[in-house]
Design a protein around this motif. Structure first.
Motif, mmCIF file in Angstrom:
data_model
loop_
_atom_site.group_PDB
_atom_site.id
_atom_site.type_symbol
_atom_site.label_atom_id
_atom_site.label_comp_id
_atom_site.label_asym_id
_atom_site.label_seq_id
_atom_site.Cartn_x
_atom_site.Cartn_y
_atom_site.Cartn_z
ATOM 1 N N MET A 1 -15.519 -1.216 -17.696
ATOM 2 C CA MET A 1 -16.247 -1.416 -16.444
ATOM 3 C C MET A 1 -15.980 -0.258 -15.495
ATOM 4 S SD MET A 1 -15.639 -5.496 -15.800
ATOM 5 C CE MET A 1 -16.729 -5.556 -14.384
ATOM 6 N N LYS A 2 -16.997 0.172 -14.792
ATOM 7 C CA LYS A 2 -16.859 1.239 -13.818
ATOM 8 C C LYS A 2 -16.913 0.665 -12.408
ATOM 9 C CE LYS A 2 -18.977 4.798 -16.757
ATOM 10 N NZ LYS A 2 -20.082 5.775 -16.862
ATOM 11 N N ASP A 3 -16.419 1.447 -11.469
ATOM 12 C CA ASP A 3 -16.493 1.075 -10.055
ATOM 13 C C ASP A 3 -15.865 -0.286 -9.777
ATOM 14 O OD1 ASP A 3 -17.712 3.423 -9.334
ATOM 15 O OD2 ASP A 3 -19.732 2.641 -9.563
ATOM 16 N N LEU A 4 -14.697 -0.515 -10.351
ATOM 17 C CA LEU A 4 -13.970 -1.751 -10.093
ATOM 18 C C LEU A 4 -13.317 -1.713 -8.717
ATOM 19 C CD1 LEU A 4 -12.143 -2.336 -13.497
ATOM 20 C CD2 LEU A 4 -13.632 -3.982 -12.363
ATOM 21 N N SER A 5 -12.969 -2.877 -8.246
ATOM 22 C CA SER A 5 -12.167 -2.973 -7.038
ATOM 23 C C SER A 5 -10.852 -3.642 -7.395
ATOM 24 C CB SER A 5 -12.897 -3.778 -5.966
ATOM 25 O OG SER A 5 -13.970 -3.027 -5.434
ATOM 26 N N LEU A 6 -9.794 -3.216 -6.731
ATOM 27 C CA LEU A 6 -8.456 -3.709 -7.025
ATOM 28 C C LEU A 6 -7.858 -4.340 -5.777
ATOM 29 C CD1 LEU A 6 -5.875 -3.768 -8.890
ATOM 30 C CD2 LEU A 6 -5.285 -1.555 -7.883
ATOM 31 N N TYR A 7 -7.396 -5.586 -5.925
ATOM 32 C CA TYR A 7 -6.693 -6.260 -4.843
ATOM 33 C C TYR A 7 -5.241 -6.470 -5.258
ATOM 34 C CZ TYR A 7 -5.007 -9.817 -1.628
ATOM 35 O OH TYR A 7 -4.253 -10.501 -0.703
ATOM 36 N N ILE A 8 -4.312 -6.159 -4.354
ATOM 37 C CA ILE A 8 -2.892 -6.370 -4.612
ATOM 38 C C ILE A 8 -2.346 -7.290 -3.527
ATOM 39 C CG2 ILE A 8 -0.612 -5.277 -4.732
ATOM 40 C CD1 ILE A 8 -1.991 -2.804 -5.877
ATOM 41 N N HIS A 9 -1.761 -8.402 -3.964
ATOM 42 C CA HIS A 9 -1.270 -9.396 -3.015
ATOM 43 C C HIS A 9 0.224 -9.219 -2.775
ATOM 44 C CE1 HIS A 9 -1.621 -13.006 -0.645
ATOM 45 N NE2 HIS A 9 -0.594 -13.557 -1.272
ATOM 46 N N ILE A 10 0.569 -9.053 -1.503
ATOM 47 C CA ILE A 10 1.975 -9.003 -1.083
ATOM 48 C C ILE A 10 2.268 -10.345 -0.409
ATOM 49 C CG2 ILE A 10 3.714 -7.793 0.262
ATOM 50 C CD1 ILE A 10 2.480 -6.124 -2.017
ATOM 51 N N PRO A 11 3.006 -11.239 -1.078
ATOM 52 C CA PRO A 11 3.117 -12.618 -0.600
ATOM 53 C C PRO A 11 4.187 -12.862 0.448
ATOM 54 C CG PRO A 11 4.260 -12.397 -2.673
ATOM 55 C CD PRO A 11 3.675 -11.042 -2.373
ATOM 56 N N PHE A 12 4.790 -11.799 0.962
ATOM 57 C CA PHE A 12 5.857 -11.963 1.944
ATOM 58 C C PHE A 12 5.305 -11.955 3.362
ATOM 59 C CE2 PHE A 12 7.621 -9.290 -1.564
ATOM 60 C CZ PHE A 12 8.313 -10.307 -2.204
ATOM 61 N N CYS A 13 5.904 -12.745 4.227
ATOM 62 C CA CYS A 13 5.565 -12.709 5.643
ATOM 63 C C CYS A 13 6.819 -13.055 6.445
ATOM 64 C CB CYS A 13 4.431 -13.675 5.981
ATOM 65 S SG CYS A 13 4.787 -15.395 5.581
ATOM 66 N N ARG A 14 6.798 -12.709 7.716
ATOM 67 C CA ARG A 14 7.962 -12.986 8.559
ATOM 68 C C ARG A 14 8.113 -14.485 8.774
ATOM 69 N NH1 ARG A 14 8.062 -9.381 13.641
ATOM 70 N NH2 ARG A 14 8.569 -7.877 12.006
ATOM 71 N N SER A 15 7.019 -15.143 9.104
ATOM 72 C CA SER A 15 7.000 -16.598 9.262
ATOM 73 C C SER A 15 5.584 -17.065 8.989
ATOM 74 C CB SER A 15 7.456 -17.012 10.667
ATOM 75 O OG SER A 15 6.615 -16.439 11.651
ATOM 76 N N LYS A 16 5.444 -18.288 8.561
ATOM 77 C CA LYS A 16 4.138 -18.824 8.189
ATOM 78 C C LYS A 16 3.350 -19.214 9.442
ATOM 79 C CE LYS A 16 1.821 -20.401 4.435
ATOM 80 N NZ LYS A 16 1.546 -19.634 3.220
ATOM 81 N N CYS A 17 2.157 -18.627 9.605
ATOM 82 C CA CYS A 17 1.324 -18.963 10.750
ATOM 83 C C CYS A 17 0.762 -20.374 10.593
ATOM 84 C CB CYS A 17 0.175 -17.967 10.889
ATOM 85 S SG CYS A 17 0.719 -16.290 11.277
ATOM 86 N N MET A 18 0.440 -21.013 11.704
ATOM 87 C CA MET A 18 -0.020 -22.396 11.709
ATOM 88 C C MET A 18 -1.243 -22.609 10.817
ATOM 89 S SD MET A 18 1.805 -24.469 13.641
ATOM 90 C CE MET A 18 0.648 -25.759 14.080
ATOM 91 N N TYR A 19 -2.161 -21.638 10.807
ATOM 92 C CA TYR A 19 -3.452 -21.808 10.157
ATOM 93 C C TYR A 19 -3.498 -21.280 8.729
ATOM 94 C CZ TYR A 19 -3.607 -16.928 11.471
ATOM 95 O OH TYR A 19 -3.283 -15.608 11.634
ATOM 96 N N CYS A 20 -2.423 -20.652 8.277
ATOM 97 C CA CYS A 20 -2.463 -19.916 7.012
ATOM 98 C C CYS A 20 -2.492 -20.839 5.802
ATOM 99 C CB CYS A 20 -1.261 -18.981 6.916
ATOM 100 S SG CYS A 20 -1.278 -17.997 5.390
ATOM 101 N N GLY A 21 -3.535 -20.655 4.963
ATOM 102 C CA GLY A 21 -3.631 -21.406 3.721
ATOM 103 C C GLY A 21 -3.455 -20.528 2.502
ATOM 104 N N PHE A 22 -3.206 -19.220 2.716
ATOM 105 C CA PHE A 22 -2.958 -18.305 1.606
ATOM 106 C C PHE A 22 -1.529 -18.470 1.093
ATOM 107 C CE2 PHE A 22 -6.270 -15.962 4.025
ATOM 108 C CZ PHE A 22 -7.228 -15.881 3.020
#
Length: 380
Positions: A1-22
């Motif tokens: 496949m050509k012209d792919l897109s790449l997503y990289i998830h960094i799952p760390f955060c300082r604290s969990k925001c109230m609304y975050c579902g990720f």
């Protein structure tokens, strides 16, 4: 496949925001050494998973590093990650890095820029102190302005911000002021979302307990309509239901999602659509690391996408774009005719004023944007 897109998830955060579902893991309870070791181990696994795809230099068009909070990574760690990506993929057209106010300065931004990142997405969410506290964002509004200044000082010329509206206990005037501050900041791209109550978030739990009074639909819609009108007046073109950009600064990476073409997701909790199937990595860092470190695939689930499912997914995602469904592109991608598949639903929504015909296909009308989710369900 050509012209792919790449997503990289960094799952760390300082604290969990109230609304975050990720999927994310707050590191506030880890000591510095523990987090440093986990960062190193995680980035090593991410690069190892990337190697499993054997991507050729030049095969990836866009890269997006999101989270969580990627900017929580130390400079040395983020340099290793970015060097690893560049060594495997070469130069890409668009390279986005998500950052949070309070976690970046001009030095950090310079490191990103010097390692190939050319687009910075800053999670401002609000310029209002009361709203930030409600959302659980641990910084005052001035910190967001300082992050934007740092991005400019380092040389970034493509900066995006996220804003949230319809936050309980706020009013129309608060949202108007926030939009004006975003325009005054001169950023190239603005994403504006109505506050969502995602299952798994603390906000969702509070809603179910009756502890929250949700903003009424009329005010929610007014805020959305105001954003469309004011941002357009200020030179931001709405190219997707929730996204606005100055000419030439639309997010190439996210457009790939809405066009429903191929992308690869790397890291814990990441998803991919690759070679006609959808994959999902485990929403658990340790399980993800064990899979990769033992030589296995990152993906823990796999689902082949049938022709009819693909046609439906593509219709829904295309209609989120303001250009809508382009008939020739739709048929080329799915092998099916959009009008033949959905003639009854198209006719119904055209009569109701929700869909209009363009020179190339069909799109949602301006009046339908605020209730788009209800309309898009008819194409599932």
């Amino acid at each position: 496949m050509k012209d792919l897109s790449l997503y990289i998830h960094i799952p760390f955060c300082r604290s969990k925001c109230m609304y975050c579902g990720f999927y994310s893991v707050p590191v506030s309870q880890m000591d510095g050494e523990e987090f440093a070791l986990l960062q190193k181990r995680y980035i090593s696994a991410v690069l190892k998973e990337l190697d499993q795809y054997n991507l050729k230099n030049g095969s990836v068009r866009t890269v997006y590093i999101g989270g969580g909070s990627p900017s929580i990574l130390g400079i040395d760690t983020v340099s290793v990650l970015l060097d690893g990506i560049a060594g495997r993929l070469g130069e890409v057209s668009e390279f986005t890095f998500e950052a949070n106010p309070g976690q970046i300065d001009a030095e950090y931004c310079s490191v990103l820029l010097n390692h190939g990142v050319n687009r910075l997405s800053i999670g401002v969410q609000s310029f209002n102190d009361k709203e930030l506290r409600y959302l659980g964002r641990p910084y005052p509004p001035q910190t967001a302005l300082e992050a934007l200044a740092a991005a400019r000082e380092s040389g970034f010329s493509n900066v995006s911000i996220d804003l949230i509206f319809a936050i309980p206990q706020t009013c129309k005037e608060d949202w108007q002021a926030g939009i004006e501050k975003a325009i005054a900041a001169g950023v190239e791209h603005i994403s504006a979302y109505s506050l969502s109550y995602d299952r798994g978030s603390r906000l969702y739990d509070r809603l179910k307990k009756g502890e929250i009074t949700v903003i009424d639909e009329e005010t929610d819609r007014w805020m959305y309509e105001f954003a469309i009108d004011r941002l357009q007046e200020a030179g931001y073109r709405q190219y997707e239901i929730s996204n606005f950009a100055k000419t030439g600064f639309e997010c190439e990476h996210n457009i790939v999602y809405w066009k429903n073409t191929g992308y690869i997701g790397i890291g814990a909790g990441a998803a991919s659509f690759y070679n006609g199937a959808r994959y999902h990595n485990p929403d658990n860092i340790e399980r993800y690391l064990k899979r990769i470190e033992s030589g296995g695939s990152g993906a823990s689930t796999f689902r082949a996408v049938s022709g009819s499912d693909f046609a439906s997914e593509t219709a829904v995602l295309n209609l989120r774009l303001r250009r809508g469904v382009v008939l020739e592109e739709y048929k080329s991608l799915t092998g099916m005719d959009f009008r033949d598949l959905y003639s009854g639903r198209i006719d119904m929504h055209m009569k109701n004023g929700n869909i209009e015909q363009t020179h190339a296909g069909y799109r949602l009308t301006r009046e339908a944007l605020a209730v788009a989710d209800n309309i898009l369900c008819d194409f599932c």
